[in-house]
Design a protein around this motif. Structure first.
Motif, PDB file in Angstrom:
ATOM      1  N   MET A 217       8.285  39.134 -14.947  1.00 36.11           N
ATOM      2  CA  MET A 217       9.391  40.029 -14.600  1.00 36.11           C
ATOM      3  C   MET A 217      10.713  39.432 -15.064  1.00 36.11           C
ATOM      4  N   LEU A 218      11.521  40.284 -15.703  1.00 39.04           N
ATOM      5  CA  LEU A 218      12.854  39.907 -16.165  1.00 39.04           C
ATOM      6  C   LEU A 218      13.866  40.701 -15.351  1.00 39.04           C
ATOM      7  N   GLY A 219      14.717  40.000 -14.588  1.00 39.11           N
ATOM      8  CA  GLY A 219      15.666  40.714 -13.747  1.00 39.11           C
ATOM      9  C   GLY A 219      16.724  39.791 -13.200  1.00 39.11           C
ATOM     10  N   THR A 220      17.554  40.343 -12.317  1.00 40.20           N
ATOM     11  CA  THR A 220      18.655  39.601 -11.713  1.00 40.20           C
ATOM     12  C   THR A 220      18.792  40.003 -10.250  1.00 40.20           C
ATOM     13  N   ALA A 221      19.264  39.064  -9.439  1.00 43.46           N
ATOM     14  CA  ALA A 221      19.515  39.364  -8.033  1.00 43.46           C
ATOM     15  C   ALA A 221      20.774  40.212  -7.852  1.00 43.46           C
ATOM     16  N   ARG A 222      21.545  40.378  -8.921  1.00 41.28           N
ATOM     17  CA  ARG A 222      22.830  41.080  -8.825  1.00 41.28           C
ATOM     18  C   ARG A 222      22.685  42.600  -8.821  1.00 41.28           C
ATOM     19  N   ASP A 223      21.561  43.126  -9.327  1.00 39.49           N
ATOM     20  CA  ASP A 223      21.307  44.566  -9.256  1.00 39.49           C
ATOM     21  C   ASP A 223      19.802  44.806  -9.281  1.00 39.49           C
ATOM     22  N   GLU A 224      19.420  46.076  -9.282  1.00 38.19           N
ATOM     23  CA  GLU A 224      18.004  46.437  -9.135  1.00 38.19           C
ATOM     24  C   GLU A 224      17.297  46.661 -10.465  1.00 38.19           C
ATOM     25  N   HIS A 225      17.965  46.466 -11.603  1.00 41.18           N
ATOM     26  CA  HIS A 225      17.376  46.816 -12.892  1.00 41.18           C
ATOM     27  C   HIS A 225      16.629  45.639 -13.521  1.00 41.18           C
ATOM     28  N   GLY A 226      15.520  45.954 -14.177  1.00 39.89           N
ATOM     29  CA  GLY A 226      14.753  44.933 -14.872  1.00 39.89           C
ATOM     30  C   GLY A 226      13.494  45.517 -15.461  1.00 39.89           C
ATOM     31  N   VAL A 227      12.642  44.639 -15.965  1.00 40.68           N
ATOM     32  CA  VAL A 227      11.349  45.043 -16.515  1.00 40.68           C
ATOM     33  C   VAL A 227      10.287  44.081 -16.010  1.00 40.68           C
ATOM     34  N   ALA A 228       9.064  44.586 -15.906  1.00 38.71           N
ATOM     35  CA  ALA A 228       7.923  43.758 -15.530  1.00 38.71           C
ATOM     36  C   ALA A 228       6.786  44.033 -16.505  1.00 38.71           C
ATOM     37  N   LEU A 229       6.378  43.009 -17.230  1.00 35.79           N
ATOM     38  CA  LEU A 229       5.316  43.141 -18.233  1.00 35.79           C
ATOM     39  C   LEU A 229       4.041  42.511 -17.674  1.00 35.79           C
ATOM     40  N   THR A 230       2.955  43.278 -17.682  1.00 34.15           N
ATOM     41  CA  THR A 230       1.658  42.800 -17.202  1.00 34.15           C
ATOM     42  C   THR A 230       0.677  42.768 -18.355  1.00 34.15           C
ATOM     43  N   VAL A 231      -0.046  41.658 -18.478  1.00 36.21           N
ATOM     44  CA  VAL A 231      -0.946  41.483 -19.617  1.00 36.21           C
ATOM     45  C   VAL A 231      -2.085  40.552 -19.242  1.00 36.21           C
ATOM     46  N   LYS A 232      -3.200  40.713 -19.929  1.00 37.30           N
ATOM     47  CA  LYS A 232      -4.301  39.754 -19.886  1.00 37.30           C
ATOM     48  C   LYS A 232      -4.486  39.277 -21.324  1.00 37.30           C
ATOM     49  N   ALA A 233      -3.962  38.091 -21.615  1.00 33.11           N
ATOM     50  CA  ALA A 233      -3.944  37.563 -22.985  1.00 33.11           C
ATOM     51  C   ALA A 233      -4.035  36.041 -22.914  1.00 33.11           C
ATOM     52  N   PRO A 234      -4.366  35.401 -24.030  1.00 34.45           N
ATOM     53  CA  PRO A 234      -4.398  33.933 -24.008  1.00 34.45           C
ATOM     54  C   PRO A 234      -3.029  33.287 -23.954  1.00 34.45           C
ATOM     55  N   TYR A 235      -1.999  33.957 -24.512  1.00 31.95           N
ATOM     56  CA  TYR A 235      -0.670  33.342 -24.595  1.00 31.95           C
ATOM     57  C   TYR A 235       0.414  34.389 -24.371  1.00 31.95           C
ATOM     58  N   LEU A 236       1.580  33.904 -23.945  1.00 36.74           N
ATOM     59  CA  LEU A 236       2.758  34.755 -23.859  1.00 36.74           C
ATOM     60  C   LEU A 236       3.981  33.939 -24.260  1.00 36.74           C
ATOM     61  N   GLY A 237       4.757  34.489 -25.195  1.00 32.11           N
ATOM     62  CA  GLY A 237       5.985  33.842 -25.632  1.00 32.11           C
ATOM     63  C   GLY A 237       7.195  34.470 -24.961  1.00 32.11           C
ATOM     64  N   ILE A 238       8.154  33.638 -24.592  1.00 32.81           N
ATOM     65  CA  ILE A 238       9.451  34.092 -24.076  1.00 32.81           C
ATOM     66  C   ILE A 238      10.491  33.560 -25.049  1.00 32.81           C
ATOM     67  N   TRP A 239      11.287  34.458 -25.632  1.00 33.55           N
ATOM     68  CA  TRP A 239      12.132  34.031 -26.767  1.00 33.55           C
ATOM     69  C   TRP A 239      13.459  34.768 -26.800  1.00 33.55           C
ATOM     70  N   SER A 240      14.480  34.033 -27.191  1.00 32.39           N
ATOM     71  CA  SER A 240      15.768  34.585 -27.595  1.00 32.39           C
ATOM     72  C   SER A 240      16.296  33.658 -28.687  1.00 32.39           C
TER      73      SER A 240
END
Length: 291
Positions: A217-240
């Protein structure tokens, strides 16, 4: 551009690369997807096939022959054929041809189905092997999400990544663009991971998920907006991208990895490669809930 819409969301899909280009909330008009500003990164959500990440020297060997492939493969740069469509779903397909065989000497059909269900976009991939020989491949998704979302007064550092189940994950470090699978590093995700651009100073944070269902889940305590990604995979990358102060983060399910630092160049023994038997089908997918 193909449009999916229901009561809550409107989604745009570009047949070029079968790429998600927009997900908007119908009530607030909030745009969740990164809008591909080339100053930072000129894509939205490319599909990675037939490799994930980079090959050493951008090349590999099959049966003694050397082939060249650039980062993340070529599916993202090709037109997908419209296979089927409803108001809330679309299926697109890209199959091998003479052009693809010059870079990747295998027959395949890659299909992606996007389905909008309430506040969720479901993404399902299939890879078909129509040939009599085994098909070695990798597959990945690379969706980018705006950070901040909604409130213009929020900052990148107001956001965090929360992973469930909460536990200590093994992280695959990157040495330059290559995977160092021999030296995994523990990453404590029993608590949320605060976002900071320095987090990406050595490229993506690559988590080993071991094909267990995981929600990020990507979000902030400052408001209610965000996204939640659910997956069954061997790997997950988080990147910027670093050192750019880019206003987005990618959450990337991967069925594959960039070449290992000790790669031999043989595609059949590449790290995390999938081996699809003749005339068989591989299926995978993920879901994103937008809130």
């Amino acid at each position: 551009m193909l449009t999916l819409s229901n009561t809550y969301l409107t989604v745009l899909i570009n047949p070029q690369g079968a790429e998600i280009t927009s997900v908007k909330d119908n009530a607030s008009h909030l745009e969740y997807m990164w809008q591909a500003n080339p100053v930072y990164w000129g894509r939205h959500a490319p599909i990675l096939f037939p490799i994930v990440g980079r090959l050493q020297d951008n090349q590999y060997r099959v049966n003694g022959q050397t082939y060249h492939l650039t980062q993340h493969g070529f599916a993202r740069d090709n037109e997908f054929r419209l296979w089927s469509r409803t108001p809330t779903s679309v299926t697109l397909r890209y199959a091998s041809d003479d052009q693809s065989r010059e870079k990747y000497p295998f027959d395949f059909a890659l299909t992606v189905k996007y389905e909008l269900v309430d506040h969720q976009l479901r993404v399902n991939f299939t890879v078909d092997n129509p040939s009599d020989a085994e098909l070695p491949f990798s597959l990945g998704a690379h969706p980018g999400f705006n950070v901040p979302l909604g409130d213009i007064f929020n900052q990148f550092t107001d956001y965090q990544v929360t992973v469930a189940p909460k536990k200590i994950y093994q992280r695959v470090p990157l040495v330059g663009p290559y995977s160092d699978t021999g030296h995994p590093v523990p990453l404590d995700l029993t608590q949320p991971l605060p976002l900071d651009h320095e987090l990406f100073a050595h490229d993506a944070q690559v988590l080993s998920l071991d094909n267990h269902e995981t929600t990020v889940m990507l979000g902030t305590a400052r408001d209610e907006h965000g996204v939640a990604l659910t997956v069954k995979a061997p790997y997950l990358g988080i990147w910027s991208p670093y050192p750019k102060q880019a206003p987005f983060v990618c959450l990337e399910p991967w069925w594959g990895l960039a070449d290992d630092v000790n790669a031999t160049g043989d595609l059949t023994t590449k790290v995390a490669i999938n081996h699809l038997p003749a005339h068989q089908q591989f299926a995978a997918g993920y879901q994103v809930t937008y809130f």
